[in-house]
Design a protein around this motif. Structure first.
Motif, PDB file in Angstrom:
ATOM      1  N   PRO A  91      -5.251  16.798 -38.191  1.00 43.59           N
ATOM      2  CA  PRO A  91      -4.041  16.340 -38.485  1.00 43.59           C
ATOM      3  C   PRO A  91      -3.200  17.119 -39.645  1.00 43.59           C
ATOM      4  N   LEU A  92      -1.934  17.191 -39.681  1.00 45.50           N
ATOM      5  CA  LEU A  92      -1.308  18.079 -40.529  1.00 45.50           C
ATOM      6  C   LEU A  92      -0.176  17.498 -41.253  1.00 45.50           C
ATOM      7  N   VAL A  93      -0.105  17.892 -42.682  1.00 43.21           N
ATOM      8  CA  VAL A  93       1.178  17.322 -43.174  1.00 43.21           C
ATOM      9  C   VAL A  93       1.962  18.606 -43.671  1.00 43.21           C
ATOM     10  N   ILE A  94       3.178  18.691 -43.439  1.00 39.57           N
ATOM     11  CA  ILE A  94       4.084  19.569 -43.698  1.00 39.57           C
ATOM     12  C   ILE A  94       4.888  19.167 -44.573  1.00 39.57           C
ATOM     13  N   SER A  95       5.786  20.405 -45.358  1.00 44.16           N
ATOM     14  CA  SER A  95       6.944  19.749 -46.069  1.00 44.16           C
ATOM     15  C   SER A  95       8.230  19.751 -45.195  1.00 44.16           C
ATOM     16  N   PRO A  96       9.280  19.560 -45.612  1.00 43.49           N
ATOM     17  CA  PRO A  96      10.332  19.492 -44.801  1.00 43.49           C
ATOM     18  C   PRO A  96      11.208  20.735 -44.679  1.00 43.49           C
ATOM     19  N   GLU A  97      10.346  21.976 -44.987  1.00 43.44           N
ATOM     20  CA  GLU A  97      10.764  23.342 -44.749  1.00 43.44           C
ATOM     21  C   GLU A  97      10.959  23.719 -43.314  1.00 43.44           C
ATOM     22  N   ALA A  98      12.318  24.253 -43.186  1.00 41.33           N
ATOM     23  CA  ALA A  98      12.693  24.285 -41.639  1.00 41.33           C
ATOM     24  C   ALA A  98      11.906  25.145 -40.843  1.00 41.33           C
ATOM     25  N   ALA A  99      11.377  26.255 -41.218  1.00 35.64           N
ATOM     26  CA  ALA A  99      10.391  26.977 -40.403  1.00 35.64           C
ATOM     27  C   ALA A  99       9.152  26.201 -40.052  1.00 35.64           C
ATOM     28  N   LEU A 100       8.680  25.449 -40.920  1.00 40.03           N
ATOM     29  CA  LEU A 100       7.513  24.681 -40.505  1.00 40.03           C
ATOM     30  C   LEU A 100       7.992  23.464 -39.485  1.00 40.03           C
ATOM     31  N   ARG A 101       9.007  22.774 -39.765  1.00 43.72           N
ATOM     32  CA  ARG A 101       9.369  21.826 -38.950  1.00 43.72           C
ATOM     33  C   ARG A 101       9.620  22.433 -37.551  1.00 43.72           C
ATOM     34  N   GLU A 102      10.235  23.713 -37.410  1.00 50.35           N
ATOM     35  CA  GLU A 102      10.537  24.391 -36.093  1.00 50.35           C
ATOM     36  C   GLU A 102       9.226  24.696 -35.425  1.00 50.35           C
ATOM     37  N   VAL A 103       8.405  25.305 -36.125  1.00 51.37           N
ATOM     38  CA  VAL A 103       7.148  25.938 -35.542  1.00 51.37           C
ATOM     39  C   VAL A 103       6.191  24.759 -35.025  1.00 51.37           C
ATOM     40  N   GLY A 156       7.014  21.783 -34.054  1.00 51.60           N
ATOM     41  CA  GLY A 156       7.867  20.946 -33.050  1.00 51.60           C
ATOM     42  C   GLY A 156       7.547  19.459 -32.992  1.00 51.60           C
ATOM     43  N   GLY A 157       7.666  18.730 -34.170  1.00 51.24           N
ATOM     44  CA  GLY A 157       7.448  17.369 -34.202  1.00 51.24           C
ATOM     45  C   GLY A 157       5.752  16.726 -34.172  1.00 51.24           C
ATOM     46  N   HIS A 158       5.108  17.844 -34.070  1.00 53.41           N
ATOM     47  CA  HIS A 158       3.651  17.392 -34.012  1.00 53.41           C
ATOM     48  C   HIS A 158       2.772  17.480 -35.417  1.00 53.41           C
ATOM     49  N   ALA A 159       3.675  17.414 -36.576  1.00 54.27           N
ATOM     50  CA  ALA A 159       3.017  17.341 -37.770  1.00 54.27           C
ATOM     51  C   ALA A 159       3.781  16.271 -38.577  1.00 54.27           C
ATOM     52  N   THR A 160       3.063  15.401 -39.612  1.00 51.28           N
ATOM     53  CA  THR A 160       3.655  14.591 -40.414  1.00 51.28           C
ATOM     54  C   THR A 160       4.361  15.426 -41.509  1.00 51.28           C
ATOM     55  N   VAL A 161       5.740  14.849 -41.603  1.00 49.78           N
ATOM     56  CA  VAL A 161       6.771  15.690 -42.481  1.00 49.78           C
ATOM     57  C   VAL A 161       6.882  15.005 -43.837  1.00 49.78           C
ATOM     58  N   MET A 162       6.579  15.510 -44.953  1.00 55.06           N
ATOM     59  CA  MET A 162       7.041  14.692 -46.231  1.00 55.06           C
ATOM     60  C   MET A 162       8.503  14.448 -46.094  1.00 55.06           C
TER      61      MET A 162
END
Length: 188
Positions: A118-130, A132-138
């Motif tokens: 399970p993965l949590v990422i920031s709302p940073e654009a490159a992370l959101r893109e890579v 592809g909706g499969h991480a929990t975004v802050m």
């Protein structure tokens, strides 16, 4: 394949734990520590956190913050890990927390998805893109938003984690080379 879990290694344990990187300021290790304090204060069943990849000066600052918040039982500063130790620690994690302010691509996020972590990422654009909706975004860059995302991420189902793995498997050297070849051919 960058990381694989090896049960029984000194950097893995039977108890689930989270991992966050702290080697650069953009990784927001102070935010991660604050979020663990909030999770504890909320009474959430929070897993221990291992902060990896930190130079001595950053470790001292992080350890002071950990002590000040009374988190020594939940948060440990592991420091730099290399080779098998890094593979084992990352591969054995039950959660990867990656609240980076800047990423060019986000290879660690892809690797977490590949490993079904399970993965949590920031709302940073490159992370959101890579991802592809499969991480929990802050929702933003606050400790509360990170704590909320952690609580959501640990509820991911096996099917969601498998879908994340499938997304990660799209990123291959062969695909990258073909895309580059096509781009050059198009530019001619």
């Amino acid at each position: 394949t960058l990381f694989r879990s090896h049960p029984g290694s000194p950097t893995t344990s039977a108890e689930p734990y989270a991992v966050a990187f702290g080697q650069y300021g953009n990784k927001n290790v102070d935010l991660v520590i604050d979020a663990w304090g909030l999770l504890r204060d909320r009474g959430a069943a929070v897993m221990p956190l291992k902060l990896i990849g930190m130079p001595e000066s950053a470790r001292a600052t992080a350890e002071a913050q950990i002590a000040r918040l009374g988190l020594r039982d939940l948060v440990s500063s592991v420091g730099w890990l290399f080779g098998d130790d890094l593979k084992q620690c990352f591969g054995g994690a039950g959660l990867f927390v990656f609240p980076s302010e800047f990423e060019g691509f986000g290879i660690p996020a892809v690797e977490a998805m590949r490993l079904r972590v399970p993965l949590v990422i920031s709302p940073e654009a490159a992370l959101r893109e890579v991802t592809g909706g499969h991480a929990t975004v802050m929702s933003d860059f606050s400790a509360a938003a990170l704590a909320d995302a952690v609580q959501k991420a640990v509820t991911m189902t096996p099917a969601q984690l498998e879908a994340a793995r499938e997304r990660a498997m799209e990123f291959t050297w062969r695909r990258m080379a073909q895309s580059l070849h096509d781009l050059i051919a198009e530019a001619r």
